[in-house]
Enzyme design. Structure first.
Site, PDB file in Angstrom:
ATOM      1  N   ASP A 179       0.890  -1.169   0.000  1.00  0.00           N
ATOM      2  CA  ASP A 179       0.000   0.000   0.000  1.00  0.00           C
ATOM      3  C   ASP A 179       0.921   1.210   0.000  1.00  0.00           C
ATOM      4  OD1 ASP A 179      -1.576   2.202   0.608  1.00  0.00           O
ATOM      5  OD2 ASP A 179      -2.921   1.066   1.914  1.00  0.00           O
ATOM      6  N   VAL A 180       0.918   1.988  -1.069  1.00  0.00           N
ATOM      7  CA  VAL A 180       1.903   3.071  -1.205  1.00  0.00           C
ATOM      8  C   VAL A 180       1.778   4.141  -0.126  1.00  0.00           C
ATOM      9  CG1 VAL A 180       2.224   2.798  -3.702  1.00  0.00           C
ATOM     10  CG2 VAL A 180       0.478   4.409  -2.855  1.00  0.00           C
TER      11      VAL A 180
ATOM     12  N   TYR B  90      -7.003  15.490  -7.457  1.00  0.00           N
ATOM     13  CA  TYR B  90      -6.164  14.799  -8.448  1.00  0.00           C
ATOM     14  C   TYR B  90      -5.174  15.790  -9.066  1.00  0.00           C
ATOM     15  CZ  TYR B  90      -4.987  11.624 -12.285  1.00  0.00           C
ATOM     16  OH  TYR B  90      -4.323  10.816 -13.182  1.00  0.00           O
TER      17      TYR B  90
ATOM     18  N   LYS C  78      -1.118  15.696  -8.726  1.00  0.00           N
ATOM     19  CA  LYS C  78      -0.269  15.487  -9.904  1.00  0.00           C
ATOM     20  C   LYS C  78       0.675  16.681 -10.112  1.00  0.00           C
ATOM     21  CE  LYS C  78      -1.724  11.401 -11.013  1.00  0.00           C
ATOM     22  NZ  LYS C  78      -0.811  10.253 -10.864  1.00  0.00           N
TER      23      LYS C  78
ATOM     24  N   THR D   5      -7.492   2.737 -19.740  1.00  0.00           N
ATOM     25  CA  THR D   5      -7.223   1.789 -18.642  1.00  0.00           C
ATOM     26  C   THR D   5      -8.475   1.723 -17.766  1.00  0.00           C
ATOM     27  OG1 THR D   5      -6.518   3.411 -16.984  1.00  0.00           O
ATOM     28  CG2 THR D   5      -4.819   2.653 -18.544  1.00  0.00           C
TER      29      THR D   5
HETATM   30  P1  NAD Z   1      -5.389   1.789 -13.082  1.00  0.00           P
HETATM   31  O1  NAD Z   1      -6.565   2.064 -12.237  1.00  0.00           O
HETATM   32  O2  NAD Z   1      -5.518   0.835 -14.222  1.00  0.00           O
HETATM   33  O3  NAD Z   1      -4.152   1.312 -12.187  1.00  0.00           O
HETATM   34  C1  NAD Z   1      -3.843   1.929 -10.971  1.00  0.00           C
HETATM   35  C2  NAD Z   1      -3.235   0.887 -10.045  1.00  0.00           C
HETATM   36  O4  NAD Z   1      -2.842   1.559  -8.835  1.00  0.00           O
HETATM   37  C3  NAD Z   1      -4.217  -0.216  -9.654  1.00  0.00           C
HETATM   38  O5  NAD Z   1      -3.653  -1.493  -9.881  1.00  0.00           O
HETATM   39  C4  NAD Z   1      -4.445   0.027  -8.170  1.00  0.00           C
HETATM   40  O6  NAD Z   1      -4.691  -1.147  -7.415  1.00  0.00           O
HETATM   41  C5  NAD Z   1      -3.129   0.678  -7.765  1.00  0.00           C
HETATM   42  N1  NAD Z   1      -3.271   1.400  -6.497  1.00  0.00           N
HETATM   43  C6  NAD Z   1      -4.236   2.272  -6.132  1.00  0.00           C
HETATM   44  N2  NAD Z   1      -4.065   2.661  -4.861  1.00  0.00           N
HETATM   45  C7  NAD Z   1      -2.949   2.023  -4.406  1.00  0.00           C
HETATM   46  C8  NAD Z   1      -2.263   2.006  -3.166  1.00  0.00           C
HETATM   47  N3  NAD Z   1      -2.683   2.726  -2.099  1.00  0.00           N
HETATM   48  N4  NAD Z   1      -1.157   1.234  -3.046  1.00  0.00           N
HETATM   49  C9  NAD Z   1      -0.730   0.484  -4.091  1.00  0.00           C
HETATM   50  N5  NAD Z   1      -1.335   0.463  -5.302  1.00  0.00           N
HETATM   51  C10 NAD Z   1      -2.445   1.212  -5.449  1.00  0.00           C
HETATM   52  O7  NAD Z   1      -4.916   3.221 -13.597  1.00  0.00           O
HETATM   53  P2  NAD Z   1      -3.865   3.703 -14.699  1.00  0.00           P
HETATM   54  O8  NAD Z   1      -4.622   4.515 -15.675  1.00  0.00           O
HETATM   55  O9  NAD Z   1      -2.999   2.598 -15.155  1.00  0.00           O
HETATM   56  O10 NAD Z   1      -3.035   4.724 -13.816  1.00  0.00           O
HETATM   57  C11 NAD Z   1      -1.635   4.605 -13.581  1.00  0.00           C
HETATM   58  C12 NAD Z   1      -1.104   5.993 -13.257  1.00  0.00           C
HETATM   59  O11 NAD Z   1      -1.263   6.826 -14.413  1.00  0.00           O
HETATM   60  C13 NAD Z   1      -1.844   6.704 -12.129  1.00  0.00           C
HETATM   61  O12 NAD Z   1      -0.914   7.430 -11.343  1.00  0.00           O
HETATM   62  C14 NAD Z   1      -2.757   7.663 -12.862  1.00  0.00           C
HETATM   63  O13 NAD Z   1      -3.107   8.775 -12.077  1.00  0.00           O
HETATM   64  C15 NAD Z   1      -1.889   8.032 -14.043  1.00  0.00           C
HETATM   65  N6  NAD Z   1      -2.595   8.575 -15.196  1.00  0.00           N
HETATM   66  C16 NAD Z   1      -3.577   7.876 -15.804  1.00  0.00           C
HETATM   67  C17 NAD Z   1      -4.241   8.433 -16.903  1.00  0.00           C
HETATM   68  C18 NAD Z   1      -5.346   7.716 -17.624  1.00  0.00           C
HETATM   69  O14 NAD Z   1      -6.039   8.365 -18.443  1.00  0.00           O
HETATM   70  N7  NAD Z   1      -5.553   6.425 -17.413  1.00  0.00           N
HETATM   71  C19 NAD Z   1      -3.858   9.710 -17.363  1.00  0.00           C
HETATM   72  C20 NAD Z   1      -2.838  10.396 -16.710  1.00  0.00           C
HETATM   73  C21 NAD Z   1      -2.203   9.811 -15.629  1.00  0.00           C
END
Ligand code: NAD
Length: 254
Positions: free
Chosen positions: A62-63, A154, A158, A191
Protein backbone atom coordinates in the site's frame (compact mmCIF):
# COMPACT_ATOMS: atom_id res chain seq x y z
CA UNK A 1 12.99 -0.90 -27.36
CA UNK A 2 15.81 -0.13 -24.84
CA UNK A 3 17.40 -3.11 -23.10
CA UNK A 4 17.04 -3.47 -19.33
CA UNK A 5 19.19 -6.57 -18.84
CA UNK A 6 20.43 -7.13 -15.27
CA UNK A 7 18.24 -4.32 -13.94
CA UNK A 8 15.86 -4.87 -11.02
CA UNK A 9 12.77 -2.67 -11.10
CA UNK A 10 9.84 -2.01 -8.77
CA UNK A 11 6.62 -1.02 -10.56
CA UNK A 12 3.83 0.25 -8.31
CA UNK A 13 0.30 -0.02 -9.62
CA UNK A 14 1.76 -3.00 -11.46
CA UNK A 15 -1.46 -5.03 -11.43
CA UNK A 16 -3.38 -2.81 -13.85
CA UNK A 17 -3.29 -0.33 -16.72
CA UNK A 18 -0.04 1.57 -17.33
CA UNK A 19 1.80 -0.26 -14.53
CA UNK A 20 0.87 -3.70 -15.87
CA UNK A 21 1.92 -2.76 -19.41
CA UNK A 22 5.25 -1.50 -18.05
CA UNK A 23 5.83 -4.75 -16.13
CA UNK A 24 5.22 -6.86 -19.24
CA UNK A 25 7.43 -4.77 -21.54
CA UNK A 26 10.20 -4.38 -18.92
CA UNK A 27 10.36 -8.14 -18.38
CA UNK A 28 10.49 -8.64 -22.16
CA UNK A 29 13.39 -6.16 -22.26
CA UNK A 30 15.35 -8.30 -19.78
CA UNK A 31 14.56 -6.68 -16.42
CA UNK A 32 13.68 -8.44 -13.20
CA UNK A 33 10.35 -6.90 -12.21
CA UNK A 34 8.73 -6.57 -8.81
CA UNK A 35 5.00 -6.12 -9.47
CA UNK A 36 3.89 -4.04 -6.47
CA UNK A 37 0.22 -3.36 -5.80
CA UNK A 38 -2.47 -3.66 -3.12
CA UNK A 39 -2.97 -7.15 -1.67
CA UNK A 40 -6.57 -6.94 -2.92
CA UNK A 41 -5.16 -6.86 -6.47
CA UNK A 42 -3.21 -10.11 -6.00
CA UNK A 43 -5.12 -12.03 -8.68
CA UNK A 44 -4.50 -9.34 -11.33
CA UNK A 45 -0.88 -9.01 -10.21
CA UNK A 46 -0.32 -12.77 -10.50
CA UNK A 47 -1.66 -12.66 -14.06
CA UNK A 48 0.86 -9.91 -14.87
CA UNK A 49 3.61 -12.06 -13.30
CA UNK A 50 2.51 -15.04 -15.40
CA UNK A 51 2.51 -12.91 -18.58
CA UNK A 52 5.98 -11.58 -17.72
CA UNK A 53 7.63 -15.00 -17.36
CA UNK A 54 10.39 -15.98 -14.99
CA UNK A 55 11.55 -12.36 -14.63
CA UNK A 56 8.68 -11.15 -12.37
CA UNK A 57 7.39 -11.54 -8.80
CA UNK A 58 4.42 -10.02 -6.96
CA UNK A 59 5.01 -8.18 -3.67
CA UNK A 60 2.02 -6.51 -1.93
CA UNK A 61 2.28 -2.81 -1.13
CA UNK A 62 0.00 0.00 0.00
CA UNK A 63 1.90 3.07 -1.21
CA UNK A 64 0.46 5.18 1.64
CA UNK A 65 2.05 2.99 4.37
CA UNK A 66 5.73 3.69 5.09
CA UNK A 67 6.32 0.30 6.73
CA UNK A 68 5.16 -1.35 3.47
CA UNK A 69 7.73 0.66 1.52
CA UNK A 70 10.53 -0.26 3.93
CA UNK A 71 9.68 -3.93 3.61
CA UNK A 72 9.22 -3.86 -0.19
CA UNK A 73 12.49 -2.08 -0.89
CA UNK A 74 14.50 -4.09 1.64
CA UNK A 75 13.01 -7.43 0.46
CA UNK A 76 13.81 -6.49 -3.15
CA UNK A 77 17.45 -5.78 -2.32
CA UNK A 78 17.71 -8.92 -0.15
CA UNK A 79 16.28 -11.08 -2.94
CA UNK A 80 17.81 -9.53 -6.06
CA UNK A 81 20.89 -7.73 -4.71
CA UNK A 82 20.01 -4.18 -5.76
CA UNK A 83 17.29 -1.80 -6.96
CA UNK A 84 17.97 -0.06 -10.29
CA UNK A 85 14.62 1.49 -11.10
CA UNK A 86 11.29 2.50 -9.59
CA UNK A 87 8.09 3.44 -11.39
CA UNK A 88 5.71 5.25 -9.06
CA UNK A 89 2.64 4.31 -11.10
CA UNK A 90 -0.04 3.65 -8.45
CA UNK A 91 -2.80 6.23 -8.48
CA UNK A 92 -6.50 6.85 -8.01
CA UNK A 93 -8.87 9.36 -9.54
CA UNK A 94 -12.01 11.06 -8.29
CA UNK A 95 -14.29 13.20 -10.44
CA UNK A 96 -15.43 16.06 -8.24
CA UNK A 97 -15.17 19.82 -8.40
CA UNK A 98 -13.93 22.22 -5.71
CA UNK A 99 -17.47 22.64 -4.30
CA UNK A 100 -18.24 18.94 -3.93
CA UNK A 101 -14.79 17.65 -2.88
CA UNK A 102 -14.78 17.04 0.90
CA UNK A 103 -11.68 17.15 3.07
CA UNK A 104 -11.80 13.35 3.36
CA UNK A 105 -12.03 13.02 -0.43
CA UNK A 106 -9.04 15.30 -0.86
CA UNK A 107 -6.98 13.36 1.69
CA UNK A 108 -7.90 10.01 0.11
CA UNK A 109 -6.65 11.03 -3.34
CA UNK A 110 -3.66 13.04 -2.14
CA UNK A 111 -2.43 10.26 0.16
CA UNK A 112 -2.13 7.79 -2.73
CA UNK A 113 -1.05 10.12 -5.56
CA UNK A 114 1.10 12.56 -3.60
CA UNK A 115 2.26 11.03 -0.31
CA UNK A 116 2.66 7.61 -1.96
CA UNK A 117 5.11 9.03 -4.51
CA UNK A 118 7.03 10.89 -1.78
CA UNK A 119 7.47 7.65 0.21
CA UNK A 120 8.51 5.75 -2.90
CA UNK A 121 11.16 8.32 -3.81
CA UNK A 122 12.45 8.47 -0.24
CA UNK A 123 12.97 4.72 0.16
CA UNK A 124 14.25 4.18 -3.38
CA UNK A 125 16.89 6.89 -2.92
CA UNK A 126 17.97 5.22 0.35
CA UNK A 127 18.86 1.91 -1.31
CA UNK A 128 19.86 3.21 -4.78
CA UNK A 129 22.38 5.53 -3.17
CA UNK A 130 23.95 2.59 -1.35
CA UNK A 131 24.29 0.55 -4.55
CA UNK A 132 25.63 3.28 -6.83
CA UNK A 133 22.61 4.81 -8.56
CA UNK A 134 19.29 4.27 -10.31
CA UNK A 135 16.34 5.83 -12.11
CA UNK A 136 12.98 6.88 -10.64
CA UNK A 137 9.99 7.64 -12.85
CA UNK A 138 6.89 9.29 -11.40
CA UNK A 139 3.59 9.20 -13.27
CA UNK A 140 1.95 12.62 -13.12
CA UNK A 141 -0.63 13.66 -15.74
CA UNK A 142 -1.45 16.41 -18.20
CA UNK A 143 -3.60 17.57 -15.26
CA UNK A 144 -0.34 18.18 -13.37
CA UNK A 145 0.70 20.63 -16.10
CA UNK A 146 -2.36 22.71 -16.87
CA UNK A 147 -5.63 23.83 -15.35
CA UNK A 148 -8.99 22.15 -15.75
CA UNK A 149 -12.37 22.30 -14.02
CA UNK A 150 -13.02 19.39 -11.67
CA UNK A 151 -10.71 16.89 -9.96
CA UNK A 152 -9.05 19.40 -7.58
CA UNK A 153 -7.42 16.71 -5.41
CA UNK A 154 -6.16 14.80 -8.45
CA UNK A 155 -4.81 17.96 -10.12
CA UNK A 156 -3.12 19.14 -6.89
CA UNK A 157 -1.55 15.71 -6.33
CA UNK A 158 -0.27 15.49 -9.90
CA UNK A 159 1.13 19.03 -9.77
CA UNK A 160 2.90 18.09 -6.54
CA UNK A 161 4.41 15.02 -8.20
CA UNK A 162 5.84 17.24 -10.95
CA UNK A 163 7.76 19.47 -8.51
CA UNK A 164 8.63 16.67 -6.08
CA UNK A 165 10.28 14.96 -9.06
CA UNK A 166 12.43 18.02 -9.78
CA UNK A 167 13.36 18.35 -6.10
CA UNK A 168 14.51 14.72 -5.86
CA UNK A 169 16.37 15.05 -9.16
CA UNK A 170 18.34 18.14 -8.15
CA UNK A 171 19.11 16.78 -4.67
CA UNK A 172 20.47 13.51 -6.06
CA UNK A 173 22.43 15.18 -8.87
CA UNK A 174 24.02 17.76 -6.56
CA UNK A 175 25.07 15.01 -4.13
CA UNK A 176 26.54 12.89 -6.93
CA UNK A 177 24.28 9.91 -6.20
CA UNK A 178 23.89 8.93 -9.88
CA UNK A 179 20.12 8.73 -9.31
CA UNK A 180 17.89 10.31 -11.97
CA UNK A 181 14.24 11.25 -11.40
CA UNK A 182 11.76 12.27 -14.13
CA UNK A 183 8.01 12.72 -14.45
CA UNK A 184 5.71 11.40 -17.17
CA UNK A 185 2.53 13.27 -18.12
CA UNK A 186 0.03 11.12 -20.01
CA UNK A 187 -3.11 12.35 -21.73
CA UNK A 188 -6.19 10.11 -21.37
CA UNK A 189 -5.12 6.48 -21.53
CA UNK A 190 -7.52 3.58 -22.01
CA UNK A 191 -7.22 1.79 -18.64
CA UNK A 192 -9.66 0.74 -15.88
CA UNK A 193 -9.13 4.18 -14.27
CA UNK A 194 -11.17 5.94 -16.96
CA UNK A 195 -13.46 3.05 -18.01
CA UNK A 196 -16.59 4.47 -16.37
CA UNK A 197 -16.05 7.84 -18.09
CA UNK A 198 -16.12 6.29 -21.56
CA UNK A 199 -19.79 5.31 -21.38
CA UNK A 200 -21.10 8.40 -19.55
CA UNK A 201 -22.66 10.91 -21.96
CA UNK A 202 -21.20 14.46 -22.11
CA UNK A 203 -22.62 17.32 -24.28
CA UNK A 204 -24.63 14.87 -26.45
CA UNK A 205 -21.52 12.75 -27.04
CA UNK A 206 -20.38 9.52 -25.48
CA UNK A 207 -17.68 10.03 -22.87
CA UNK A 208 -15.29 8.26 -25.22
CA UNK A 209 -15.94 10.75 -28.06
CA UNK A 210 -15.63 13.65 -25.62
CA UNK A 211 -12.26 12.46 -24.33
CA UNK A 212 -11.00 11.55 -27.80
CA UNK A 213 -11.83 15.06 -29.04
CA UNK A 214 -9.62 16.61 -26.33
CA UNK A 215 -6.60 15.14 -28.13
CA UNK A 216 -5.60 16.66 -31.49
CA UNK A 217 -4.67 13.12 -32.59
CA UNK A 218 -8.37 12.28 -32.10
CA UNK A 219 -7.91 9.18 -30.00
CA UNK A 220 -7.11 7.90 -26.53
CA UNK A 221 -3.65 6.60 -25.65
CA UNK A 222 -2.91 2.96 -24.97
CA UNK A 223 -1.03 1.81 -21.82
CA UNK A 224 1.88 0.47 -23.91
CA UNK A 225 2.42 3.96 -25.38
CA UNK A 226 3.21 5.24 -21.88
CA UNK A 227 5.10 2.09 -20.87
CA UNK A 228 7.56 2.48 -23.76
CA UNK A 229 8.39 6.02 -22.60
CA UNK A 230 8.82 4.77 -19.03
CA UNK A 231 11.19 2.04 -20.23
CA UNK A 232 13.33 4.66 -21.98
CA UNK A 233 13.53 6.67 -18.74
CA UNK A 234 14.35 3.60 -16.64
CA UNK A 235 17.08 2.59 -19.10
CA UNK A 236 20.58 4.00 -19.57
CA UNK A 237 19.43 5.45 -22.92
CA UNK A 238 18.11 8.50 -21.01
CA UNK A 239 21.36 9.05 -19.06
CA UNK A 240 21.37 12.88 -19.34
CA UNK A 241 17.70 13.39 -18.44
CA UNK A 242 16.78 14.24 -14.87
CA UNK A 243 14.20 16.56 -13.30
CA UNK A 244 12.43 16.67 -16.67
CA UNK A 245 8.79 16.41 -17.74
CA UNK A 246 7.96 13.92 -20.48
CA UNK A 247 4.55 14.47 -22.09
CA UNK A 248 2.71 11.74 -24.03
CA UNK A 249 -0.74 13.14 -24.75
CA UNK A 250 -1.62 13.02 -28.45
CA UNK A 251 -1.09 16.80 -28.62
CA UNK A 252 -3.53 17.69 -25.80
CA UNK A 253 -1.21 20.26 -24.22
CA UNK A 254 0.39 21.43 -27.48
P1 NAD B 1 -5.39 1.79 -13.08
O1 NAD B 1 -6.57 2.06 -12.24
O2 NAD B 1 -5.52 0.84 -14.22
O3 NAD B 1 -4.15 1.31 -12.19
C1 NAD B 1 -3.84 1.93 -10.97
C2 NAD B 1 -3.24 0.89 -10.04
O4 NAD B 1 -2.84 1.56 -8.84
C3 NAD B 1 -4.22 -0.22 -9.65
O5 NAD B 1 -3.65 -1.49 -9.88
C4 NAD B 1 -4.44 0.03 -8.17
O6 NAD B 1 -4.69 -1.15 -7.41
C5 NAD B 1 -3.13 0.68 -7.77
N1 NAD B 1 -3.27 1.40 -6.50
C6 NAD B 1 -4.24 2.27 -6.13
N2 NAD B 1 -4.07 2.66 -4.86
C7 NAD B 1 -2.95 2.02 -4.41
C8 NAD B 1 -2.26 2.01 -3.17
N3 NAD B 1 -2.68 2.73 -2.10
N4 NAD B 1 -1.16 1.23 -3.05
C9 NAD B 1 -0.73 0.48 -4.09
N5 NAD B 1 -1.34 0.46 -5.30
C10 NAD B 1 -2.44 1.21 -5.45
O7 NAD B 1 -4.92 3.22 -13.60
P2 NAD B 1 -3.87 3.70 -14.70
O8 NAD B 1 -4.62 4.51 -15.68
O9 NAD B 1 -3.00 2.60 -15.16
O10 NAD B 1 -3.04 4.72 -13.82
C11 NAD B 1 -1.64 4.61 -13.58
C12 NAD B 1 -1.10 5.99 -13.26
O11 NAD B 1 -1.26 6.83 -14.41
C13 NAD B 1 -1.84 6.70 -12.13
O12 NAD B 1 -0.91 7.43 -11.34
C14 NAD B 1 -2.76 7.66 -12.86
O13 NAD B 1 -3.11 8.77 -12.08
C15 NAD B 1 -1.89 8.03 -14.04
N6 NAD B 1 -2.59 8.57 -15.20
C16 NAD B 1 -3.58 7.88 -15.80
C17 NAD B 1 -4.24 8.43 -16.90
C18 NAD B 1 -5.35 7.72 -17.62
O14 NAD B 1 -6.04 8.36 -18.44
N7 NAD B 1 -5.55 6.42 -17.41
C19 NAD B 1 -3.86 9.71 -17.36
C20 NAD B 1 -2.84 10.40 -16.71
C21 NAD B 1 -2.20 9.81 -15.63
Amino acid sequence: MPRLDAKTLIITGGASGIGAATCRLAAAAGATVVVADLATQADHARQVVADSGRHAVFMPLDVTVEADWEQLVDDTVARFGRLDGLLNGAGIGMAQDIESCSLDDFHRVYRVNGLGVFLGCKHAVRVMRASGGGSIVNISSVLGLRGTAGTPAYAASKGAVRLLTKNVAVHCARHGYNIRCNSVHPGYIETPMIASRLTRSVDNMTGRQHLENLHPMGRLGQPEEIARLVLFLLSDESSFSTGAEFVADGGLTA
